[in-house]
Design an enzyme around this catalytic site. Sequence first.
Site, PDB file in Angstrom:
ATOM      1  N   LYS A 151     -16.431 -28.839 -86.655  1.00  0.00           N
ATOM      2  CA  LYS A 151     -16.349 -29.037 -88.129  1.00  0.00           C
ATOM      3  C   LYS A 151     -15.208 -28.179 -88.627  1.00  0.00           C
ATOM      4  CE  LYS A 151     -19.278 -27.560 -91.177  1.00  0.00           C
ATOM      5  NZ  LYS A 151     -19.268 -25.932 -91.484  1.00  0.00           N
ATOM      6  N   HIS A 173     -23.588 -27.928 -85.587  1.00  0.00           N
ATOM      7  CA  HIS A 173     -24.456 -26.920 -84.781  1.00  0.00           C
ATOM      8  C   HIS A 173     -25.888 -27.161 -85.343  1.00  0.00           C
ATOM      9  CE1 HIS A 173     -24.222 -24.135 -88.320  1.00  0.00           C
ATOM     10  NE2 HIS A 173     -24.872 -23.677 -87.773  1.00  0.00           N
ATOM     11  N   LYS A 179     -30.084 -27.193 -83.352  1.00  0.00           N
ATOM     12  CA  LYS A 179     -31.127 -26.313 -83.413  1.00  0.00           C
ATOM     13  C   LYS A 179     -32.444 -26.861 -83.241  1.00  0.00           C
ATOM     14  CE  LYS A 179     -29.308 -24.169 -87.860  1.00  0.00           C
ATOM     15  NZ  LYS A 179     -29.211 -22.641 -87.500  1.00  0.00           N
ATOM     16  N   GLU A 236     -28.981 -19.731 -98.725  1.00  0.00           N
ATOM     17  CA  GLU A 236     -28.291 -18.328 -97.932  1.00  0.00           C
ATOM     18  C   GLU A 236     -28.373 -17.362 -99.089  1.00  0.00           C
ATOM     19  OE1 GLU A 236     -25.671 -20.081 -94.179  1.00  0.00           O
ATOM     20  OE2 GLU A 236     -24.814 -20.244 -96.306  1.00  0.00           O
ATOM     21  N   ASP A 281     -18.471 -27.906 -96.827  1.00  0.00           N
ATOM     22  CA  ASP A 281     -19.012 -26.811 -95.605  1.00  0.00           C
ATOM     23  C   ASP A 281     -20.422 -27.267 -95.048  1.00  0.00           C
ATOM     24  OD1 ASP A 281     -18.785 -24.418 -94.347  1.00  0.00           O
ATOM     25  OD2 ASP A 281     -20.216 -23.479 -95.790  1.00  0.00           O
ATOM     26  N   HIS A 292     -24.132 -30.742 -92.065  1.00  0.00           N
ATOM     27  CA  HIS A 292     -25.609 -30.435 -91.939  1.00  0.00           C
ATOM     28  C   HIS A 292     -26.653 -31.397 -92.682  1.00  0.00           C
ATOM     29  CE1 HIS A 292     -23.122 -27.600 -89.801  1.00  0.00           C
ATOM     30  NE2 HIS A 292     -23.461 -26.691 -90.711  1.00  0.00           N
ATOM     31  N   LYS A 307     -24.941 -20.445-101.511  1.00  0.00           N
ATOM     32  CA  LYS A 307     -24.962 -19.020-101.217  1.00  0.00           C
ATOM     33  C   LYS A 307     -25.426 -18.109-102.263  1.00  0.00           C
ATOM     34  CE  LYS A 307     -21.689 -19.717 -97.730  1.00  0.00           C
ATOM     35  NZ  LYS A 307     -22.379 -20.067 -96.205  1.00  0.00           N
TER      36      LYS A 307
HETATM   37  C1  BG6 Z   1     -21.887 -23.452 -91.023  1.00  0.00           C
HETATM   38  C2  BG6 Z   1     -21.078 -23.172 -92.574  1.00  0.00           C
HETATM   39  O1  BG6 Z   1     -21.296 -24.524 -90.729  1.00  0.00           O
HETATM   40  O2  BG6 Z   1     -23.152 -23.309 -91.212  1.00  0.00           O
HETATM   41  C3  BG6 Z   1     -21.566 -21.546 -92.949  1.00  0.00           C
HETATM   42  O3  BG6 Z   1     -19.371 -23.101 -92.279  1.00  0.00           O
HETATM   43  C4  BG6 Z   1     -23.102 -21.605 -92.836  1.00  0.00           C
HETATM   44  O4  BG6 Z   1     -21.048 -21.467 -94.474  1.00  0.00           O
HETATM   45  C5  BG6 Z   1     -23.538 -21.617 -91.517  1.00  0.00           C
HETATM   46  O5  BG6 Z   1     -23.383 -20.199 -93.262  1.00  0.00           O
HETATM   47  C6  BG6 Z   1     -24.960 -21.745 -91.717  1.00  0.00           C
HETATM   48  O6  BG6 Z   1     -25.373 -21.720 -90.178  1.00  0.00           O
HETATM   49  P1  BG6 Z   1     -26.928 -21.535 -89.932  1.00  0.00           P
HETATM   50  O7  BG6 Z   1     -26.796 -21.797 -88.551  1.00  0.00           O
HETATM   51  O8  BG6 Z   1     -26.420 -19.920 -89.654  1.00  0.00           O
HETATM   52  O9  BG6 Z   1     -27.676 -21.622 -90.650  1.00  0.00           O
END
Ligand code: BG6
Length: 460
Positions: free
Chosen positions: A139, A169, A173, A207, A226, A231, A317
Site C-alpha cells: 500500500k 499488513h 496480524k 497511536e 493511510d 486496515h 496519531k
Molecule cells: C501503516 C501506516 O500502514 O500502519 C502507519 O502507514 C501506521 O502510519 C502503521 O503507523 C500502523 O501499523 P502497526 O502494525 O504498527 O499497527
Amino acid sequence: MTTPTASDALVFFGATGDLAYKQIFPSLQAMVKRGLLNVPVIGVAKAEWTLDQLKDRARKSVTEHGGLDEAAFAKLCDLLGYVDGDYNDPATFAELRNQLGDAKRPLHYLAVPPSLFGVVADGLQASGSAENARIVVEKPFGHDLATAEQLNAMLHTVFPEESIFRIDHYLGKEPVENLVYFRFANSFLEPIWNRDHIDSIQITMAESFGVADRGSFYEETGTIRDVVQNHMLQITALMAMEPPSHEATDALRDLKAMVLRSMRTLKPEDVVRGQYNGYRQVDGVDPKSTVETYVAVRLHIDSWRWAGVPILIRAGKCLPHTVAEVAVKLRRPPRVVFNESKPGPANIVRFRLQPQVEIAIHARAKMEGQGMRGEDVELKVIEDATDDMPPYERLLSDAMSGDPTLFADQRSVEAAWRVVDPILDNATPVHFYEQGSWGPKEADHLVKDVGGWHVPTAPS
Ligand code: BG6
C-alpha cells in the site's frame, strides 16, 4: 482444490530502501530459521552497491529489528543475490533474468513507490521474468478510486489477478486472524451477530506518536488514505462478513468484498477530520496544511444483517496510547429487573488487535452479599498471547506458497476506495486537537446516540 506451486525464487525491488531494512530482511531471516525459505533471494535496487554491501545492510537490519541469528543469517546470505541498476534500463532486467537461472515461478516483491509499479512490471515482462510469476505490492494501492482502477488495469496487462498479492499488513496480524477464528469457530456469537442484538460497533486505531520523519509522505496521504481505506475497512469487513462455508481463500475474499460493496459511500456529514497541534511544524509539512492526522467516520452497511447498526471508526496519531480495538456493543436487556441506583453498561464483545491479542466480554454480575446489586465484570477469553510470527513474515511466506487468503483483492480494494472517495482531501474541514487527547470534540456528535466513544484502556 489443487495446491498452488510454491515460488522458487524471491525477488525484492527496493532492496536498499526503508521497507527492506525494517521489514523484509528480518522476515527473510525468520523464514530461513523456520525452514520456510530455501530458494534464491535476489535484491534489486539502484544504489551502486555490491552484494557485500547489501549483506552488510541486511546484517544491520536484522540486528536492529528482531535480533541477529548467526546461523539463519549465514544461510540467508548464501541465498542472497543482488542486481544493481536503473528500473528503466532493460539491462537491469536482463541481469535479473540471468540470476533467476531456471526458476519457473518467481515471486517479485515491489517494495518501491507505486509510481514505479508500471515500469517494473513492464521490465519484468520484457525480460521474460513475469512469466508464471507472482507479484507482491505494498500500500498505498492508488490515491483514490480512479487511480486504484488504473493501477489494477495496468498490473493486469502483465499479471492475472490471481498472481497479484496486495499487502495490507493488518491482515497478517495474529489478533486479526483470531477475530475471524473466534467469530466462526464458536456457535454462540453467530445468533446474536446482527441488527436484532447489536446496538453499534466501534473500531479504534489509536497511536500515541506523531508522523515522525514521514512528514512529506503524510502530506500526500492523511489518515483516511493511510489507515482507514485499507486496515480499518478490512477489519470492518472481517467483523461484519457472513460466515464462510469453508476455509477456502475464495470464500473469505468473496464475503469480505460483499460487505465492502454493501457499505454506504461516506458523505461529508459522516466524517470529522482532525489535525494534532504541532503537525504543521514537522519537516516536510506545509505550514498551512489541512491534511488530517485523525479521522472519525460513521459507516453503514446496507445488508439485512447490519441495516441500521452504526459502525464508528476512529483513527489518529498523537492520541493517548497506542492501541487498536473493536468493540461490539449489544442491545440492553429489554427491562430493568433489578432496582439498582444506576444500571450498568451494555454488554460489549471486545477484540483488542494491538499491541496484543485480547478477546473479552463485558458483562454484569451480582455483587456478593445482600440485595440484588451488580458490578461490571470482564470475561477474558484470551489475553496477552504473544505474536511470534510478525505480519510480514506470515504474509511473505503465504505469498511464496501462493496462498492469497490474507491479501486484499481488486474487488475489496476498489470497493473500499468507493466508500471513502467523496470524503478525501478537503471535502470536510479539519479541526485541531491537543496531542495526547482523543481528538477534536467536534467528533462527539457522531456518537451521540450510541452512548459516546468507546475509550480503550491503556495497554499494560
Ligand atoms: C501503516 C501506516 O500502514 O500502519 C502507519 O502507514 C501506521 O502510519 C502503521 O503507523 C500502523 O501499523 P502497526 O502494525 O504498527 O499497527
